[in-house]
Design an enzyme around this catalytic site. Structure first.
Site, short mmCIF file in Angstrom:
data_model
loop_
_atom_site.label_atom_id
_atom_site.label_comp_id
_atom_site.label_asym_id
_atom_site.label_seq_id
_atom_site.Cartn_x
_atom_site.Cartn_y
_atom_site.Cartn_z
N GLN A 68 -5.11 -1.47 9.48
CA GLN A 68 -5.00 -2.83 8.92
C GLN A 68 -5.65 -3.85 9.86
O GLN A 68 -5.37 -3.85 11.06
CB GLN A 68 -3.52 -3.17 8.69
CG GLN A 68 -3.27 -4.50 8.01
CD GLN A 68 -3.70 -4.52 6.55
OE1 GLN A 68 -3.75 -3.50 5.88
NE2 GLN A 68 -4.00 -5.70 6.05
N ASP A 89 -11.40 2.91 3.58
CA ASP A 89 -11.67 1.47 3.55
C ASP A 89 -13.17 1.19 3.45
O ASP A 89 -13.58 0.08 3.10
CB ASP A 89 -11.17 0.86 4.87
CG ASP A 89 -10.12 -0.21 4.68
OD1 ASP A 89 -9.91 -0.65 3.54
OD2 ASP A 89 -9.52 -0.60 5.70
N LYS A 134 0.84 -1.20 0.00
CA LYS A 134 0.00 0.00 0.00
C LYS A 134 0.88 1.25 0.00
O LYS A 134 0.64 2.18 -0.76
CB LYS A 134 -0.91 0.01 1.23
CG LYS A 134 -2.11 -0.90 1.08
CD LYS A 134 -2.85 -1.07 2.41
CE LYS A 134 -3.87 -2.20 2.28
NZ LYS A 134 -4.37 -2.68 3.56
N1 GUN Z 1 -6.74 -6.76 5.83
C1 GUN Z 1 -6.78 -7.43 4.65
N2 GUN Z 1 -7.35 -6.67 3.71
C2 GUN Z 1 -7.67 -5.50 4.28
C3 GUN Z 1 -8.28 -4.30 3.81
O1 GUN Z 1 -8.65 -4.16 2.65
N3 GUN Z 1 -8.41 -3.31 4.73
C4 GUN Z 1 -8.03 -3.44 6.02
N4 GUN Z 1 -8.21 -2.41 6.84
N5 GUN Z 1 -7.45 -4.53 6.49
C5 GUN Z 1 -7.28 -5.56 5.63
#
Ligand code: GUN
Length: 298
Positions: free
Chosen positions: A98, A121, A54
């Site tokens: 996350q 998100d 990311k």
């Molecule tokens: N863990 C795995 N995929 C994601 C996601 O798209 N967003 C978040 N916040 N955590 C994740």
């Protein structure tokens, strides 16, 4: 006839390019870069890889990346305090915490602390509510990515029968809401659905998000249907594949002989998630800075 393979990797590259152009024009107009803050608690290896990717892709698109890595035993109050600080930081347009979080933390409480206008998100209940009632907000990245692939392949979706297999808050439910907004006739199927193969056979659009390896078989699918596979499952290790083969929720070998189009695993939906996160971040930046972004600009 074999199905068309929907190339999510190529689509995601194109989307990131469009985000990059908007990020450049945003920086000129706002006098600052758009910014995404990512918070990781603990050392889960899969999460570390996600967060690293990311950060890299955010910077590659010309946006600022703020990474906060906290020890696994961080008190929940400290994480909430960090989120509150990011909520009011003018350099931060999007906040992503996350998941999964360590067991001593309440994920819902943490997500609820994020300012919904920075919730790139789309996990906040206000974001889910905005989607449900048709207000501007942020939509979870994976389902929005699936919708982009569907519209790219099919154009107008109005009147089509769509079956979403899976009812999670982060994929199944928002996916169904998005398809409903496009005027599809939507069925949400799940583990208690009776006659699942029969239900799936009605669909022009199938979105599989259940987490069951290769569950959707060839004779479940209407000939010519468009099949989107959100699954990411590892099969048990073999000598040939010591880490275990990565497969989706759809039996690709079978379904690709029947469907009109299908996303592969890997290379289908997977690469879309981060690209849509960057898309949500540049949209958030424009909204937060009061800079107009035409509807459908991205
Ligand atoms: N863990 C795995 N995929 C994601 C996601 O798209 N967003 C978040 N916040 N955590 C994740």
């Amino acid at each position: 006839m074999a199905a068309e393979i929907i190339d999510g990797k190529a689509f995601a590259e194109g989307l990131r390019e469009r985000v990059g152009k908007l990020a450049a024009s945003f920086e000129k107009e706002a006098g600052r870069k758009a910014g995404l803050a990512v918070v990781l608690v603990g050392e889960d290896p899969a999460s570390q890889i996600y967060v690293r990717n990311k950060g890299k892709q955010t910077v590659a698109c010309g946006m600022a990346s703020f990474e906060h890595v906290l020890p696994v035993d961080t008190p929940e109050a400290d994480l909430l305090a960090l989120v509150e600080k990011l909520n009011t930081d003018p350099a931060v347009d999007g906040i992503l915490v996350q998941l999964p979080l360590p067991d001593h933390m309440d994920e819902q409480k943490v997500i609820a602390t994020i300012n919904p206008d920075k919730d790139v998100d789309g996990f906040h209940v206000i974001s889910a509510g905005r989607l449900a009632v048709g207000q501007k907000g942020f939509v979870a990245c994976t389902p929005l990515g699936c919708l982009m692939l569907l519209k790219d392949r099919l154009g107008e979706l109005s009147g089509l029968d769509a079956v979403v297999i899976g009812r999670s808050n982060i994929v199944g439910k928002p996916m169904a809401q998005l398809l409903l907004k496009e005027s599809c006739t939507v069925t949400i199927a799940h583990s208690r659905t009776r006659n699942l193969p029969e239900v799936v056979r009605r669909a022009d659009i199938v979105v599989a998000a259940v987490g069951r390896p290769e569950m959707v078989k060839g004779d479940w699918v209407k000939p010519g249907a468009t099949v989107i596979d959100v699954g990411m499952n590892r099969l048990p290790p073999t000598e040939e594949k010591p880490k275990g083969k990565l497969v989706g929720d759809v039996d690709f070998a079978e379904v690709s002989q029947v469907a009109g189009a299908i996303t592969p695993v890997p290379g289908g939906v997977g690469p879309m998630t981060i690209a849509v996160l960057l898309r949500n971040t540049i949209v958030a930046a424009h909204r937060n800075a009061g800079i107009e972004l035409a509807e459908g600009a991205i």
